[in-house]
Design a protein around this motif. Structure first.
Motif, PDB file in Angstrom:
ATOM      1  N   ILE A  12      -7.933   0.760  -2.834  1.00 39.92           N
ATOM      2  CA  ILE A  12      -7.039   0.571  -4.008  1.00 39.92           C
ATOM      3  C   ILE A  12      -7.505   0.107  -5.193  1.00 39.92           C
ATOM      4  N   ALA A  13      -8.605  -0.553  -5.288  1.00 40.16           N
ATOM      5  CA  ALA A  13      -9.073  -1.382  -6.543  1.00 40.16           C
ATOM      6  C   ALA A  13      -9.723  -0.205  -7.225  1.00 40.16           C
ATOM      7  N   ALA A  14     -10.665   0.686  -6.303  1.00 43.55           N
ATOM      8  CA  ALA A  14     -11.370   1.974  -6.721  1.00 43.55           C
ATOM      9  C   ALA A  14     -10.251   2.980  -7.405  1.00 43.55           C
ATOM     10  N   LEU A  15      -9.135   2.985  -6.893  1.00 40.78           N
ATOM     11  CA  LEU A  15      -7.931   3.945  -7.272  1.00 40.78           C
ATOM     12  C   LEU A  15      -7.908   3.614  -8.548  1.00 40.78           C
ATOM     13  N   ASP A  16      -7.432   2.199  -8.610  1.00 41.29           N
ATOM     14  CA  ASP A  16      -6.969   1.576 -10.008  1.00 41.29           C
ATOM     15  C   ASP A  16      -7.884   1.496 -11.050  1.00 41.29           C
ATOM     16  N   ALA A  17      -9.255   1.520 -10.911  1.00 45.49           N
ATOM     17  CA  ALA A  17     -10.178   1.657 -11.785  1.00 45.49           C
ATOM     18  C   ALA A  17     -10.262   3.032 -12.445  1.00 45.49           C
ATOM     19  N   GLN A  18     -10.036   3.949 -11.372  1.00 49.51           N
ATOM     20  CA  GLN A  18      -9.960   5.413 -11.849  1.00 49.51           C
ATOM     21  C   GLN A  18      -8.535   5.802 -12.527  1.00 49.51           C
ATOM     22  N   ARG A  19      -7.632   5.192 -12.091  1.00 43.03           N
ATOM     23  CA  ARG A  19      -6.410   5.270 -12.979  1.00 43.03           C
ATOM     24  C   ARG A  19      -6.515   4.717 -14.215  1.00 43.03           C
ATOM     25  N   GLN A  20      -7.104   3.514 -14.532  1.00 40.94           N
ATOM     26  CA  GLN A  20      -7.146   2.721 -15.694  1.00 40.94           C
ATOM     27  C   GLN A  20      -8.161   3.612 -16.739  1.00 40.94           C
ATOM     28  N   LYS A  28       2.014   8.651 -12.596  1.00 39.89           N
ATOM     29  CA  LYS A  28       1.304   9.972 -12.701  1.00 39.89           C
ATOM     30  C   LYS A  28      -0.010  10.266 -11.603  1.00 39.89           C
ATOM     31  N   VAL A  29      -0.406   8.985 -11.200  1.00 43.59           N
ATOM     32  CA  VAL A  29      -1.300   9.291 -10.142  1.00 43.59           C
ATOM     33  C   VAL A  29      -0.673  10.039  -8.976  1.00 43.59           C
ATOM     34  N   ALA A  30       0.480   9.481  -8.446  1.00 45.65           N
ATOM     35  CA  ALA A  30       1.048  10.350  -7.457  1.00 45.65           C
ATOM     36  C   ALA A  30       1.549  11.554  -7.585  1.00 45.65           C
ATOM     37  N   GLU A  31       1.613  11.859  -8.698  1.00 49.30           N
ATOM     38  CA  GLU A  31       2.293  13.040  -9.259  1.00 49.30           C
ATOM     39  C   GLU A  31       1.007  13.850  -9.301  1.00 49.30           C
ATOM     40  N   GLU A  32      -0.128  13.533 -10.065  1.00 49.81           N
ATOM     41  CA  GLU A  32      -1.525  14.411  -9.902  1.00 49.81           C
ATOM     42  C   GLU A  32      -1.974  14.661  -8.591  1.00 49.81           C
ATOM     43  N   ALA A  33      -1.831  13.509  -7.719  1.00 50.80           N
ATOM     44  CA  ALA A  33      -2.539  13.567  -6.310  1.00 50.80           C
ATOM     45  C   ALA A  33      -1.655  14.396  -5.248  1.00 50.80           C
ATOM     46  N   GLN A  34      -0.406  14.463  -5.691  1.00 49.14           N
ATOM     47  CA  GLN A  34       0.673  15.055  -4.766  1.00 49.14           C
ATOM     48  C   GLN A  34       0.723  14.122  -3.653  1.00 49.14           C
ATOM     49  N   VAL A  35       0.823  12.798  -3.943  1.00 48.11           N
ATOM     50  CA  VAL A  35       1.298  11.898  -2.810  1.00 48.11           C
ATOM     51  C   VAL A  35       2.825  11.304  -3.374  1.00 48.11           C
ATOM     52  N   SER A  36       3.267  10.493  -2.336  1.00 39.38           N
ATOM     53  CA  SER A  36       4.688  10.001  -2.988  1.00 39.38           C
ATOM     54  C   SER A  36       4.145   8.453  -3.584  1.00 39.38           C
ATOM     55  N   ALA A  37       4.980   8.028  -4.534  1.00 38.47           N
ATOM     56  CA  ALA A  37       4.768   6.772  -5.199  1.00 38.47           C
ATOM     57  C   ALA A  37       4.893   5.559  -4.218  1.00 38.47           C
ATOM     58  N   SER A  38       5.687   5.893  -3.064  1.00 37.07           N
ATOM     59  CA  SER A  38       5.768   4.916  -1.771  1.00 37.07           C
ATOM     60  C   SER A  38       4.484   4.805  -1.369  1.00 37.07           C
ATOM     61  N   THR A  39       3.715   5.619  -1.088  1.00 36.87           N
ATOM     62  CA  THR A  39       2.342   5.726  -0.572  1.00 36.87           C
ATOM     63  C   THR A  39       1.493   4.744  -1.235  1.00 36.87           C
ATOM     64  N   LEU A  40       1.432   4.816  -2.651  1.00 41.90           N
ATOM     65  CA  LEU A  40       0.739   3.932  -3.426  1.00 41.90           C
ATOM     66  C   LEU A  40       1.259   2.446  -3.509  1.00 41.90           C
ATOM     67  N   ARG A  42       2.566   1.252  -0.832  1.00 44.04           N
ATOM     68  CA  ARG A  42       2.296   0.609   0.549  1.00 44.04           C
ATOM     69  C   ARG A  42       0.548   0.318   0.450  1.00 44.04           C
ATOM     70  N   LEU A  43      -0.132   1.186  -0.320  1.00 45.74           N
ATOM     71  CA  LEU A  43      -1.634   0.598  -0.457  1.00 45.74           C
ATOM     72  C   LEU A  43      -1.683  -0.805  -1.239  1.00 45.74           C
ATOM     73  N   THR A  44      -1.025  -0.791  -2.195  1.00 48.78           N
ATOM     74  CA  THR A  44      -1.150  -2.209  -2.932  1.00 48.78           C
ATOM     75  C   THR A  44      -0.710  -3.466  -2.085  1.00 48.78           C
ATOM     76  N   GLN A  45       0.093  -3.132  -0.963  1.00 50.95           N
ATOM     77  CA  GLN A  45       0.739  -3.914  -0.148  1.00 50.95           C
ATOM     78  C   GLN A  45      -0.292  -4.408   1.078  1.00 50.95           C
ATOM     79  N   GLY A  46      -1.334  -3.748   1.002  1.00 53.52           N
ATOM     80  CA  GLY A  46      -2.352  -3.742   2.060  1.00 53.52           C
ATOM     81  C   GLY A  46      -2.075  -2.822   3.389  1.00 53.52           C
ATOM     82  N   ARG A  47      -1.220  -1.829   3.004  1.00 55.27           N
ATOM     83  CA  ARG A  47      -1.165  -0.963   4.320  1.00 55.27           C
ATOM     84  C   ARG A  47      -2.201   0.053   4.157  1.00 55.27           C
TER      85      ARG A  47
END
Length: 115
Positions: A12-20, A28-40, A42-47
């Motif tokens: 998630i830290a690497a994804l955040d660096a890419q996002r920034q 927008k990450v969720a939209e471009e990657a075609q994943v749900s916002a809830s997936t992201l 959950r990742l930030t919550q350690g899942r």
């Protein structure tokens, strides 16, 4: 044989660096990657992501999933500083001098903080 685990915090830290670096929102990450916002979320919550979300996020970001595996012996291990140096030198947004300056900063901090 050691059991490999996924380092979600590093991912998630690497994804955040890419996002920034792209100057976009998590939505927008969720939209471009075609994943749900809830997936992201959950990742930030350690899942951990499901395999399809992991594949989609790796594809979107250009990250390699095996980079975030810990506990397994990699046959062809490369030093993190070597990878960082290569990435900095390949970055079209950095001059040679800028890449060299960042290398010095990162190497100094890494040497001081590594265990």
């Amino acid at each position: 044989m050691e059991h490999a685990t996924f380092n979600g915090a590093a991912f998630i830290a690497a994804l955040d660096a890419q996002r920034q670096s792209r100057k976009i929102t998590w939505k927008k990450v969720a939209e471009e990657a075609q994943v749900s916002a809830s997936t992201l979320t959950r990742l930030t919550q350690g899942r951990r992501p499901d395999v399809d979300s992991l594949a989609a996020l790796c594809s979107w970001s250009g990250l390699q999933a095996d980079t975030f595996m810990k506990g397994s012996q990699k046959q062809n291990y490369s030093e993190p500083l070597a990878n960082i140096t290569a990435y900095l030198r390949a970055d079209p947004n950095l001059s040679e001098e800028g890449a060299a300056a960042l290398e010095v900063l990162i190497k100094t901090a890494y040497e001081r903080l590594r265990t």
